[in-house]
Structures are given as C-alpha cells and as structure tokens.
Design an enzyme around this catalytic site. Structure first.
Site, PDB file in Angstrom:
ATOM      1  N   ALA A  59       0.858  -1.180   0.000  1.00  0.00           N
ATOM      2  CA  ALA A  59       0.000   0.000   0.000  1.00  0.00           C
ATOM      3  C   ALA A  59       0.896   1.232   0.000  1.00  0.00           C
ATOM      4  O   ALA A  59       2.066   1.154   0.396  1.00  0.00           O
ATOM      5  CB  ALA A  59      -0.869  -0.018   1.243  1.00  0.00           C
ATOM      6  N   GLY A  98       0.585  -5.115   0.839  1.00  0.00           N
ATOM      7  CA  GLY A  98      -0.569  -5.072  -0.057  1.00  0.00           C
ATOM      8  C   GLY A  98      -0.241  -5.603  -1.448  1.00  0.00           C
ATOM      9  O   GLY A  98      -1.135  -6.087  -2.157  1.00  0.00           O
ATOM     10  N   GLU A 101      -0.676  -9.203  -1.115  1.00  0.00           N
ATOM     11  CA  GLU A 101      -2.118  -9.466  -0.939  1.00  0.00           C
ATOM     12  C   GLU A 101      -2.852  -9.355  -2.268  1.00  0.00           C
ATOM     13  O   GLU A 101      -3.788 -10.115  -2.544  1.00  0.00           O
ATOM     14  CB  GLU A 101      -2.701  -8.473   0.073  1.00  0.00           C
ATOM     15  CG  GLU A 101      -2.158  -8.718   1.471  1.00  0.00           C
ATOM     16  CD  GLU A 101      -2.651  -7.703   2.467  1.00  0.00           C
ATOM     17  OE1 GLU A 101      -2.286  -6.518   2.322  1.00  0.00           O
ATOM     18  OE2 GLU A 101      -3.400  -8.072   3.372  1.00  0.00           O
ATOM     19  N   GLU A 121       4.186  -5.410   7.084  1.00  0.00           N
ATOM     20  CA  GLU A 121       3.296  -4.469   7.782  1.00  0.00           C
ATOM     21  C   GLU A 121       3.631  -4.318   9.259  1.00  0.00           C
ATOM     22  O   GLU A 121       3.468  -3.247   9.845  1.00  0.00           O
ATOM     23  CB  GLU A 121       1.835  -4.938   7.656  1.00  0.00           C
ATOM     24  CG  GLU A 121       1.224  -4.723   6.275  1.00  0.00           C
ATOM     25  CD  GLU A 121       1.392  -5.928   5.357  1.00  0.00           C
ATOM     26  OE1 GLU A 121       2.288  -6.772   5.626  1.00  0.00           O
ATOM     27  OE2 GLU A 121       0.655  -6.021   4.367  1.00  0.00           O
TER      28      GLU A 121
HETATM   29  N1  3HC Z   1       4.572   3.553   0.058  1.00  0.00           N
HETATM   30  C1  3HC Z   1       5.016   4.776  -0.209  1.00  0.00           C
HETATM   31  N2  3HC Z   1       6.310   5.051  -0.514  1.00  0.00           N
HETATM   32  C2  3HC Z   1       7.155   4.025  -0.546  1.00  0.00           C
HETATM   33  C3  3HC Z   1       6.759   2.719  -0.264  1.00  0.00           C
HETATM   34  C4  3HC Z   1       5.395   2.481   0.044  1.00  0.00           C
HETATM   35  N3  3HC Z   1       4.906   1.260   0.287  1.00  0.00           N
HETATM   36  N4  3HC Z   1       7.830   1.902  -0.353  1.00  0.00           N
HETATM   37  C5  3HC Z   1       8.873   2.692  -0.682  1.00  0.00           C
HETATM   38  N5  3HC Z   1       8.464   3.970  -0.802  1.00  0.00           N
HETATM   39  C6  3HC Z   1       9.278   5.125  -1.196  1.00  0.00           C
HETATM   40  C7  3HC Z   1      10.351   5.462  -0.164  1.00  0.00           C
HETATM   41  O1  3HC Z   1       9.843   6.327   0.822  1.00  0.00           O
HETATM   42  C8  3HC Z   1      11.412   6.113  -1.029  1.00  0.00           C
HETATM   43  O2  3HC Z   1      10.987   7.433  -1.274  1.00  0.00           O
HETATM   44  P1  3HC Z   1      12.078   8.621  -1.383  1.00  0.00           P
HETATM   45  O3  3HC Z   1      12.947   8.265  -2.545  1.00  0.00           O
HETATM   46  O4  3HC Z   1      11.247   9.829  -1.578  1.00  0.00           O
HETATM   47  O5  3HC Z   1      12.827   8.615  -0.088  1.00  0.00           O
HETATM   48  C9  3HC Z   1      11.311   5.349  -2.354  1.00  0.00           C
HETATM   49  O6  3HC Z   1      10.013   4.744  -2.364  1.00  0.00           O
HETATM   50  C10 3HC Z   1      12.349   4.262  -2.511  1.00  0.00           C
HETATM   51  O7  3HC Z   1      12.318   3.457  -1.344  1.00  0.00           O
HETATM   52  P2  3HC Z   1      13.645   2.873  -0.677  1.00  0.00           P
HETATM   53  O8  3HC Z   1      14.668   3.957  -0.553  1.00  0.00           O
HETATM   54  O9  3HC Z   1      13.231   2.171   0.552  1.00  0.00           O
HETATM   55  O10 3HC Z   1      14.107   1.854  -1.823  1.00  0.00           O
HETATM   56  P3  3HC Z   1      14.861   0.477  -1.674  1.00  0.00           P
HETATM   57  O11 3HC Z   1      15.120   0.051  -3.073  1.00  0.00           O
HETATM   58  O12 3HC Z   1      16.001   0.595  -0.736  1.00  0.00           O
HETATM   59  O13 3HC Z   1      13.826  -0.533  -0.992  1.00  0.00           O
HETATM   60  C11 3HC Z   1      11.671  -1.572  -0.697  1.00  0.00           C
HETATM   61  C12 3HC Z   1      12.668  -0.937  -1.685  1.00  0.00           C
HETATM   62  C13 3HC Z   1      12.255  -2.865  -0.123  1.00  0.00           C
HETATM   63  C14 3HC Z   1      10.402  -1.856  -1.444  1.00  0.00           C
HETATM   64  C15 3HC Z   1      11.425  -0.604   0.485  1.00  0.00           C
HETATM   65  O14 3HC Z   1      11.088   0.661  -0.043  1.00  0.00           O
HETATM   66  C16 3HC Z   1      10.323  -1.015   1.412  1.00  0.00           C
HETATM   67  O15 3HC Z   1      10.545  -1.827   2.282  1.00  0.00           O
HETATM   68  N6  3HC Z   1       9.128  -0.411   1.256  1.00  0.00           N
HETATM   69  C17 3HC Z   1       8.024  -0.615   2.158  1.00  0.00           C
HETATM   70  C18 3HC Z   1       7.361  -1.953   1.968  1.00  0.00           C
HETATM   71  C19 3HC Z   1       6.194  -2.080   2.920  1.00  0.00           C
HETATM   72  O16 3HC Z   1       6.293  -1.839   4.111  1.00  0.00           O
HETATM   73  N7  3HC Z   1       5.037  -2.489   2.398  1.00  0.00           N
HETATM   74  C20 3HC Z   1       3.852  -2.648   3.183  1.00  0.00           C
HETATM   75  C21 3HC Z   1       3.096  -1.365   3.175  1.00  0.00           C
HETATM   76  S1  3HC Z   1       1.697  -1.396   4.252  1.00  0.00           S
HETATM   77  C22 3HC Z   1       0.553  -2.323   3.424  1.00  0.00           C
HETATM   78  O17 3HC Z   1       0.821  -2.815   2.369  1.00  0.00           O
HETATM   79  C23 3HC Z   1      -0.755  -2.448   4.115  1.00  0.00           C
HETATM   80  C24 3HC Z   1      -1.607  -3.476   3.466  1.00  0.00           C
HETATM   81  O18 3HC Z   1      -1.565  -4.657   4.206  1.00  0.00           O
HETATM   82  C25 3HC Z   1      -3.056  -3.010   3.369  1.00  0.00           C
END
Ligand code: 3HC
Length: 688
Positions: A59, A98, A101, A121
C-alpha cells in the site's frame, strides 16, 4: 497502467515508480483495466505484472493514515477472485504487504528467481489488511503465516515456492512464463479463497500454538498491538469462513491503525529514508567504490566491523601489528559465526562464505590498495593520529580513511594525513555486526565525495546511516550524556538505580541505564575522569555515586558488584548502594524525597529532548528525525514511540519546555534550547 493482449491474454502492467505502491491512482487504474479485460471478448485470461521489473511494494504508506479513496484492495481482490477468466500475478522485484495481498487475489502466482516476497506491515505497527492474514494462512498454514507476518522478513522465490505461497518460479522470461501459466494450469477453483485447507491446517499445529506464541513473545510485543492482532487474525482464518475472516481482519487492521505505535513506526519508515539524504550534496556527486575494506585494530569493535563488511560479500582485511591480537580475533570471529549458525540466523554456507571474505595482515603495505580503511584502535588521539599518518602513506590517493572514534575530534585526526578531505568518522555501535546504526561524522574538511561514499557504503552493508557534524559526542553520545547525567541527579535526590532502571524499562527501553553501565564496566570511565582531573565539586558533576562505587572496588558485573550486586549475571538491588547514596545526599545537603516512575521518565526524557534541540540548533544533526533514527537503531529507544523527538512532538513541545524551564529554575545545569523555546512559543513542531 498498461494494457496489451498477447495470445488471448490481457497483460496489465503496473508502472508507478519508484516502487509501484498501491496508491489510489494505481488501484483505480488497475480496476479499470481489470474491467476492460473482463469485457474484452478477445481475452480469455489476465496477467498482472510490474512494468519496471518490480511488482508492488505494498500500500502507499503515505495514504495509510487517511480515508481510502476510489477502488480498495478488497474491491480488486474480490473482482479478481470472481473473474471467470483466470488471473495470474507475475512477480518480479518486490511483492510486499498489499502487493503480496494483491497477488493472493489471483488464481495463481509465478515469480522470477530474484523476487522478494513478504508481509512487512508489522514494521509499521499494522497487519496485512487486504485479506493477507486470511488468504495467506489458507495457502501456507499458520506456522509459516505467523513467521512471515510477525517477522516482516522478505523471502526469496524458492522459499515462497516451498511453502506454496507461489505456484511456480519462472524459468526464463517472467512475462511469457506467466502467459503460459494462464493457459496451462489455472482454474478459478484453485484460488486461495477457495483452497479450503482449514481442516488440514488445524491438524498441522500443536493445540497450544497460539498460546505459546503469545506467552513467549509477551515482552517483545510490548507497546504495540499489531503482533497480538496478527496472531488473532491467523487463528480466525482457521476458524471462520473467508467472508467472516475478512471482516475480523478489517476490524483488527483498524485497531492497529488507530494505535499510537502505527504513527510512530510510519514516522520512522520515512525518517530512515530521509536520514540517508545529505543536504547540500549535489546529486551529480557519485560515491567511490568500496569493494575492499581494511579494518585497523583487531579488538572487539574491529572484529564486529570486519564481520559486518564480510557478511555482505565485501573483502575485509583485518590489520593489527600484534599477531596475538589477530589470532584472538580470528578465534572470536569463528565463534561468533558458529553461534549464528546454531541460532539459525545464518546457514552454514553463508557463515563459511562470509568467514572466507576476512583475511588478516600485520603490515600496512598489505592494505594499500583497499578502497576504504576503517580504524578501530584504542580511543587515544595520539594512537589514532599515528595510524592515520601511516594510512596516508600507504593508501591510494582516492581511498577513504575512516575512524570509528566515538568521542575524539575528527579534524585533529584528519590533520595527521595531509588529505583531510578523504577523512570521515564511521561510528559503529557494539556489536558492530548486529547494530543497525552507523553515525557518519563529517569533519570540517571532509569532501562531498567522501560523505557520499560513506553513505553508500553504510547502505551497502545494511546499516542505517545518520550524518553528524564533528562536535563533542556527535549526536548519540552527546544526548546519552544528558540522559545519564539527569538519572545520576535523580538518584542523588531520592530515587535509586533499580527504580530508575525499572521506570526506563517500563517506558520501553530494553535495559536500564545502570544495568547497562554495570555490564560495560565502571572502571574505564572512572579512571578517565580521575586522569583528566575533572573537578568533582562542580555544580553539574553527576558521577559521585559512580566514583564511590569504583573506590569500593565495585566495577560492575565483572566484579560481582556495581550499581547492583550479582550472582553470575543476575542483578539484584543492593541496600549497600542505597547507604552510599544517602551519604552522598547528606554530604551535598540534598533532602532525599520519593519520585514516581512517571516523574523519573519525564525528567530524563526532557533532558534528552532539550539536548536534542541544542544538537539541532547547532547543526550537529541535520533534522530532528535523524535523532530519532539514531536513538532507535543505536540506543534501544522503543520503536513504537518513534524516537525521542517524535515522542516530544506527541507530548507537545509546550509541555516539554515547561518541564525544562521548571528544572532550569532549580538548577543552572539545565539550559533551555533557544530552538525549543521558539517552537513551543509558536506552537510549531520540529523543522523539516
Ligand atoms: N509507500 C510509499 N512510498 C514508498 C513505499 C510504500 N509502500 N515503499 C517505498 N516507498 C518510497 C520510499 O519512501 C522512497 O521514497 P524517497 O525516494 O522519496 O525517499 C522510495 O520509495 C524508494 O524506497 P527505498 O529507498 O526504501 O528503496 P529500496 O530500493 O532501498 O527498498 C523496498 C525498496 C524494499 C520496497 C522498500 O522501499 C520497502 O521496504 N518499502 C516498504 C514496503 C512495505 O512496508 N510495504 C507494506 C506497506 S503497508 C501495506 O501494504 C498495508 C496493506 O496490508 C493493506
């Protein structure tokens, strides 16, 4: 959102850099394309794929705290599941949260070899809220579900296949393999929602599985409800039909989103990424290579740094002029790798691979061609200056010369090299192969390219970098001093070490300050204060109890007594220490009184935050959130509180200032930060 039809299959391509997060535009676009494919007579099957070599990283985290607009993940998965045309998710790059999912709504999943899948998450204080706990548990069973959803770890395609999270690993081109798969295998009946494995899954676990899980993690799960809710949702998946399970999950997801830990952990997610950006350095500045690293000094820190480097596949040369130090170091490193294998945190092959990346050397000439040298010798300016003079002689002109000092002046060290632009501080935290924080200290003449190289190196070895200006104590230890000092005054005024430790633990620190000092040993600090001739009668002299304990031969855990007394490693409060404290209070004319735990925490936290504000206004830290990152990843500050500066904002800077001013009226050692005063008066938050 791309749409093409190939071999009667509609290929829907999600292309939303940088990570294809499932924000409103992506969800709406995908829903429109799914409907288009459903209505397209030329289409018999559907593939969803990421356009930039990435599937979906979850998400959009920025949206999580708002009301969702447009199509929801639930709408998308419901539409996919009900589709009479089979839907295949083709996963490359990341399928996280997400994103995974979404893939679970498809009738089958295929992943490229390098793909990473997971439910991270939990790191945001929430749980998979798009059906993941229900469909995921049905597919892979409660044990794997609990493992993935509680750890947040990313797994590779092979592991995902082994636990049936995906159906196939693509051999060759992912897109063609996914089209193939739609034609060969899938029928809607195979979808996770209909895979009624509940009965089998019940039998797969011991009866007490969930109770054991909750009991054994009670301490670890403190402060956040997400892990408990994850366990409840997985349990519900085994008990309830899908629709009811999804409703159960939705209620649990909402409860997590409303809990304070979620906002704190989202703050940290963005804070960590902000910390990796250095203001004022142009994007055109490219980091230098760090393919070979020399570590000078084979003590505890040197070993930890060598392991941190080698664990990521980089060649590490551990240099020490004393051969006995080197052989001890190798023995130590081998023991640590064996322990990692026994614990299961590394496979035997990984440990062996990393060990082979570490070689030793006794001569400086052996490290001349390394890209980076990290000095981890004794904390003595003259020793370090001698080492840096040698490094400047032997290292290549472009090599970066780093010091792991936690306290010394980087500029004074750099002055011994004749090339101060190449010199930087890389302050690792012990144990260096485990702790995530890397404080990167910029000297007055450190060049942009050296900083860019240090930042890139930190990320390459999996550390979280925070940049600090070269100033006494940098960021972390300077604030630690303020926090320790205030605790010391609290015990002189009437609290005692075990009460302070108890209050800090209750707040969420893994260990109290005094227990930590006892473990580290009290003698080094005491001897250094004596050697420096620090006047012990100054108004802000805080270490009187510390000194008295050392004078009594109580050097901490290693001597069986310090702030506590010890049976082996077990600490118990010592009435003798209370007597020493009473004598100190009497001698200083302090009337002892009792303190509540909340009073102790507020005072210590306000000391930290006020010092943090000084650190900010002096430009030692770039932004308040960098201080939070440093404290969470280097000093055990509870993640679910978001760091000291975030905590202060949530409490209200006005309240913090009021306490700081109350204390400063009592004692001149409290100096309210001008920044804190201004922001509190304006009703503003920290800048940036
Ligand atoms: N939402 C919004 N922005 C995101 C994002 C996300 N899910 N994931 C990454 N970004 C953004 C970062 O903030 C960063 O922005 P910036 O350049 O402005 O600082 C940019 O994307 C690049 O991210 P990273 O620097 O972290 O890039 P990496 O290549 O090092 O890592 C990644 C990639 C492993 C995908 C890492 O970004 C990550 O772990 N992201 C989060 C994944 C996550 O937690 N997903 C679950 C979200 S909650 C959810 O899905 C709820 C659901 O169950 C309903």
């Amino acid at each position: 959102m791309g749409y093409v039809v190939e071999r009667s299959t509609a290929i829907l391509t999600i292309d939303f850099p940088p990570v294809n997060a499932l924000g409103a535009p992506v969800r709406d676009g995908l829903m429109a394309r799914l409907k288009q494919a459903a209505a397209d007579d030329a289409v018999t099957a559907i593939v969803i794929i990421g356009g930039n070599g990435r599937f979906v990283a979850g998400a959009d985290i920025r949206e999580l705290q708002n009301e969702l607009r447009g199509a929801t993940l639930k709408d998308l998965t419901a539409f996919m599941e009900a589709s009479p045309k089979p839907v295949v998710a083709a996963i490359d790059g990341y399928a996280l949260g997400g994103g995974l999912e979404l893939a679970l709504g498809a009738h089958a999943r295929i992943a490229a070899y390098g793909a990473k899948l997971g439910f991270p998450e939990i790191n945001l204080g929430i749980l998979p809220g798009g059906g993941g706990t229900q469909r995921g548990t049905r597919l892979i069973g409660p044990k794997h579900a609990a493992d993935l959803m509680l750890s947040g770890r990313h797994i590779g395609a092979d592991e995902a296949l082994a636990m049936s999270l995906i159906d196939e690993v693509a051999d060759g081109d992912l897109r063609s393999a996914a089209v193939e798969l739609t034609q060969r295998k899938t029928s809607p009946a195979a979808a996770p929602s209909t895979a009624d494995s509940r009965k089998n899954r019940f039998e797969e676990r011991p009866k007490s599985f969930f109770d054991d899980l909750r009991k054994s993690n009670a301490i670890k799960w403190r402060g956040t409800i997400a892990p408990l809710k994850v366990s409840e949702c997985i349990e519900a998946a085994l008990r309830l039909p899908l629709e009811e399970g999804l409703l159960f999950e939705r209620a649990a997801f909402k409860a997590c989103k409303e809990a304070p830990a979620h906002a704190a952990q989202v703050h940290l997610f963005f804070a960590e990424r902000a910390a990796a950006k250095v203001s004022g350095i142009d994007k055109s500045v490219k980091p230098r290579a760090t393919d070979s690293v020399a570590i000078i000094g084979a003590g505890t820190m040197g070993c930890g740094i060598a392991m941190a480097v080698a664990n990521t596949g980089i060649a590490a040369t551990l240099l020490d002029v004393n051969p006995a130090n080197l052989s001890n170091a190798i023995e130590r490193i081998e023991k640590l790798y064996s322990a990692s294998v026994s614990r299961g945190s590394m496979s035997a092959g990984e440990a062996q691979g990393a060990r082979q990346k570490i070689r030793t050397a006794q001569e400086y000439s052996a490290i001349g061609s390394c890209d980076l040298a990290i000095e981890a010798a004794f904390e003595d300016l003259n020793v370090k200056r001698e080492i840096f003079a040698r490094l400047a002689e032997v290292m290549m002109p472009a090599s970066v010369l780093a010091t792991n000092t936690s306290a010394l002046d980087i500029d004074a060290i750099a002055a011994a090299t004749g090339r101060p632009d190449n010199v930087v501080g890389l302050h690792f935290f012990s144990p260096a192969n485990v702790m995530k924080l890397l404080e990167i200290v910029r000297g007055a003449r450190t060049s942009d390219v050296t900083i860019a190289t240090a930042m890139a190196f930190a990320r390459r070895i999996g550390k979280i970098p925070v940049i600090a200006k070269n100033a006494d104590g940098f960021i972390g230890n300077r604030i630690l001093r303020a926090y320790g000092r205030e605790a010391d005054f609290l015990v002189e005024e009437g609290a005692n070490p075990s009460q302070v430790d108890g209050a800090l633990k209750e707040f969420g620190f893994p260990m109290g300050l005094y227990l930590m000092r006892d473990m580290a040993g009290l003698d080094v600090g005491w001897r250094s204060r004596v050697a420096r001739g620090i006047p012990t009668d100054a108004v802000d002299y805080h270490a009187t109890l510390w000194d008295r304990l050392c004078e009594l031969g109580r050097f901490g855990q290693k001597t069986g007594a310090g702030y506590y007394k010890y049976e082996g490693r077990a600490a118990t409060p010592d009435p003798e220490v209370d007597e020493v404290l009473k004598a100190i209070s009497l001698q200083k004319g302090i009337v002892r009184r009792s303190f509540s735990d909340s009073e102790i925490v507020l005072r210590i936290m306000c000391a930290m935050v006020n010092e943090g504000a000084h650190v900010l206004e002096e430009g030692v830290a770039q932004r308040a959130s960098d201080i939070d990152v440093a404290y969470v990843h280097g000093y055990g500050f509870p993640k679910y509180r978001g760091g000291p500066m975030f905590w202060a904002e949530r409490e209200g800077l006005g309240k913090i200032l009021a306490e700081v001013q109350r204390q400063s009226a009592r004692s001149p050692r409290w100096k309210p930060s001008a920044l804190l005063v201004r922001l509190a008066q304006e009703g503003a938050d920290w800048p940036g």
